[in-house]
Scaffold this motif. Structure first.
Motif, PDB file in Angstrom:
ATOM      1  N   ARG A   1      17.975  56.572  56.416  1.00 24.70           N
ATOM      2  CA  ARG A   1      18.868  57.306  57.319  1.00 24.70           C
ATOM      3  C   ARG A   1      20.134  56.523  57.658  1.00 24.70           C
ATOM      4  O   ARG A   1      21.056  57.062  58.254  1.00 24.70           O
ATOM      5  CB  ARG A   1      18.131  57.644  58.622  1.00 24.70           C
ATOM      6  N   ALA A   2      20.144  55.222  57.348  1.00 31.14           N
ATOM      7  CA  ALA A   2      21.262  54.367  57.771  1.00 31.14           C
ATOM      8  C   ALA A   2      22.310  54.158  56.681  1.00 31.14           C
ATOM      9  O   ALA A   2      23.433  53.765  56.985  1.00 31.14           O
ATOM     10  CB  ALA A   2      20.727  53.013  58.238  1.00 31.14           C
TER      11      ALA A   2
ATOM     12  N   LEU B   1      23.243  54.668  49.870  1.00 34.86           N
ATOM     13  CA  LEU B   1      22.622  54.185  48.637  1.00 34.86           C
ATOM     14  C   LEU B   1      21.930  52.865  48.936  1.00 34.86           C
ATOM     15  O   LEU B   1      22.443  52.049  49.714  1.00 34.86           O
ATOM     16  CB  LEU B   1      23.702  53.970  47.571  1.00 34.86           C
ATOM     17  N   LEU B   2      20.765  52.662  48.334  1.00 32.17           N
ATOM     18  CA  LEU B   2      20.021  51.428  48.569  1.00 32.17           C
ATOM     19  C   LEU B   2      19.494  50.895  47.238  1.00 32.17           C
ATOM     20  O   LEU B   2      19.309  51.648  46.286  1.00 32.17           O
ATOM     21  CB  LEU B   2      18.847  51.686  49.528  1.00 32.17           C
ATOM     22  N   VAL B   3      19.256  49.608  47.227  1.00 32.62           N
ATOM     23  CA  VAL B   3      18.607  48.991  46.066  1.00 32.62           C
ATOM     24  C   VAL B   3      17.422  48.202  46.592  1.00 32.62           C
ATOM     25  O   VAL B   3      17.565  47.348  47.470  1.00 32.62           O
ATOM     26  CB  VAL B   3      19.572  48.056  45.300  1.00 32.62           C
TER      27      VAL B   3
ATOM     28  N   ARG C   1      17.787  53.731  45.360  1.00 34.47           N
ATOM     29  CA  ARG C   1      17.279  54.830  46.189  1.00 34.47           C
ATOM     30  C   ARG C   1      18.453  55.567  46.813  1.00 34.47           C
ATOM     31  O   ARG C   1      19.477  54.958  47.132  1.00 34.47           O
ATOM     32  CB  ARG C   1      16.383  54.294  47.323  1.00 34.47           C
ATOM     33  N   ARG C   2      18.273  56.870  47.011  1.00 38.60           N
ATOM     34  CA  ARG C   2      19.304  57.654  47.666  1.00 38.60           C
ATOM     35  C   ARG C   2      18.954  57.856  49.124  1.00 38.60           C
ATOM     36  O   ARG C   2      17.836  58.247  49.445  1.00 38.60           O
ATOM     37  CB  ARG C   2      19.422  59.029  47.002  1.00 38.60           C
ATOM     38  N   GLY C   3      19.907  57.560  50.021  1.00 37.13           N
ATOM     39  CA  GLY C   3      19.697  57.771  51.450  1.00 37.13           C
ATOM     40  C   GLY C   3      20.431  59.021  51.905  1.00 37.13           C
ATOM     41  O   GLY C   3      20.155  60.130  51.436  1.00 37.13           O
ATOM     42  N   VAL C   4      21.388  58.855  52.813  1.00 36.57           N
ATOM     43  CA  VAL C   4      22.147  59.965  53.391  1.00 36.57           C
ATOM     44  C   VAL C   4      23.119  60.524  52.348  1.00 36.57           C
ATOM     45  O   VAL C   4      23.641  59.786  51.518  1.00 36.57           O
ATOM     46  CB  VAL C   4      22.937  59.447  54.618  1.00 36.57           C
ATOM     47  N   ASP C   5      23.358  61.845  52.411  1.00 36.93           N
ATOM     48  CA  ASP C   5      24.336  62.494  51.539  1.00 36.93           C
ATOM     49  C   ASP C   5      25.740  61.967  51.876  1.00 36.93           C
ATOM     50  O   ASP C   5      26.158  62.009  53.037  1.00 36.93           O
ATOM     51  CB  ASP C   5      24.279  64.008  51.768  1.00 36.93           C
TER      52      ASP C   5
ATOM     53  N   ILE D   1      31.468  54.520  52.150  1.00 36.62           N
ATOM     54  CA  ILE D   1      30.093  54.582  51.670  1.00 36.62           C
ATOM     55  C   ILE D   1      29.365  53.309  52.099  1.00 36.62           C
ATOM     56  O   ILE D   1      29.913  52.210  51.993  1.00 36.62           O
ATOM     57  CB  ILE D   1      30.082  54.711  50.134  1.00 36.62           C
ATOM     58  N   GLY D   2      28.150  53.472  52.595  1.00 35.64           N
ATOM     59  CA  GLY D   2      27.324  52.328  52.960  1.00 35.64           C
ATOM     60  C   GLY D   2      26.236  52.129  51.909  1.00 35.64           C
ATOM     61  O   GLY D   2      25.419  53.022  51.687  1.00 35.64           O
TER      62      GLY D   2
END
Ligand SMILES: [Zn+2]
Length: 285
Positions: free
Chosen positions: A34-35, A38-40, A47-51, A75-76
């Motif tokens: 939620r924060a 995009l995450l790794v 991984r995909r987080g928030v649109d 983008i975060g």
């Protein structure tokens, strides 16, 4: 280049990429998702987080509040890890960032800046720990990313940020445009042209609805990615677009008002206030 799926990258204007670590474990949990957009994960899995659309233009409910006062059009992207890490003396904790994760993060970042044509630069692609120094936006004790546990020789936000930017450039083969530092939105500027066309949009193809005489002071509300056009607010209360090269900066942006921080920050602040209050009571008795 690691390809993250095309539908993770909606076609909306974005002007910056901010890098983080989650301060959680090696896998993305629901708070992490939620924060950030995009995450790794620790093993390099994206991984995909928030649109990303929720942070484009006006912030929309559910947007990724990844960086205090610097979320709009940014983008975060975050590496999962560094739970329980301590800055000094340095202790990476039980979920240190890994080299395979860093490499995947670099490739993902390169894909993102290439897709959104975000120039690679200290103001446009930066780590959270660089935000205060590079953008002048105060953050609360942020030290992500200041350490690379797999490479203890590289220490400090600027060095790690430069390494990220260099490695992104290397992935892209130096194909991105040079960085331009445009007039900052929020500043006050003076018209330097005799009569500056005041238009409905950012380009000469848009109708001029009037003109601004030399010396008029306007507030800059936004600037196009190219830095060529500025959206301004006039003393008479009108909003429109003018060619930015006919503006001269008078004053920088005013301090921005806080937007919604990560709710956990509020809880921490409330808990600290409560502790202070209790301590004051204790000392008073
Ligand atoms: Zn951060």
């Amino acid at each position: 280049m690691t390809q993250i799926p095309a539908d993770w990258l909606p076609r909306v204007p974005m002007r910056g990429l901010t890098g983080h670590w989650t301060a959680g474990g090696h896998r993305a949990n629901t708070t992490d998702l939620r924060a950030y957009h995009l995450l790794v994960e620790g093993d390099g899995t994206p991984r995909r987080g928030v649109d990303i659309r929720l942070n484009s233009g006006r912030l929309q409910p559910g947007y990724a509040a990844h960086t205090l006062n610097a979320n709009t059009d940014r983008i975060g992207a975050s590496m999962c890890g560094m739970m329980g890490a301590r800055e000094s003396p340095f202790d990476a904790g039980p979920a240190p960032l890994t080299r395979v994760q860093w490499d995947a993060f670099v490739r993902m970042s390169a894909q993102v800046v290439d897709f959104y044509t975000i120039p690679i630069g200290r103001k446009t692609t930066l780590f959270h720990a660089e935000v205060q120094a590079n953008l002048g936006i105060t953050q609360r004790n942020k030290w992500d990313v200041m350490r690379l546990p797999f490479d203890p020789g590289v220490v400090g936000a600027a060095k790690i940020g430069d390494r990220w930017r260099d490695e992104m450039q290397a992935v892209l083969g130096g194909s991105l445009p040079q960085v331009v530092d445009p007039i900052p939105a929020g500043g006050v500027a003076e018209v330097t042209a005799q009569a500056l066309n005041f238009r409905r949009g950012p380009g000469t193809e848009y109708d001029a609805t009037g003109s601004l005489p030399r010396g008029v002071r306007v507030t800059v509300l936004d600037v196009t990615e190219s830095g060529d056009w500025a959206w301004v607010h006039t003393p008479a209360g009108h909003e429109g677009w003018v060619a930015a090269r006919h503006l001269r900066m008078i004053d920088g942006p005013a301090p921005v008002q806080p937007t919604a921080p990560d709710p956990r920050r509020l809880w921490i602040e409330q808990a600290r206030a409560k502790l202070d209050e209790l301590e004051a009571q204790l000392n008073g008795e």
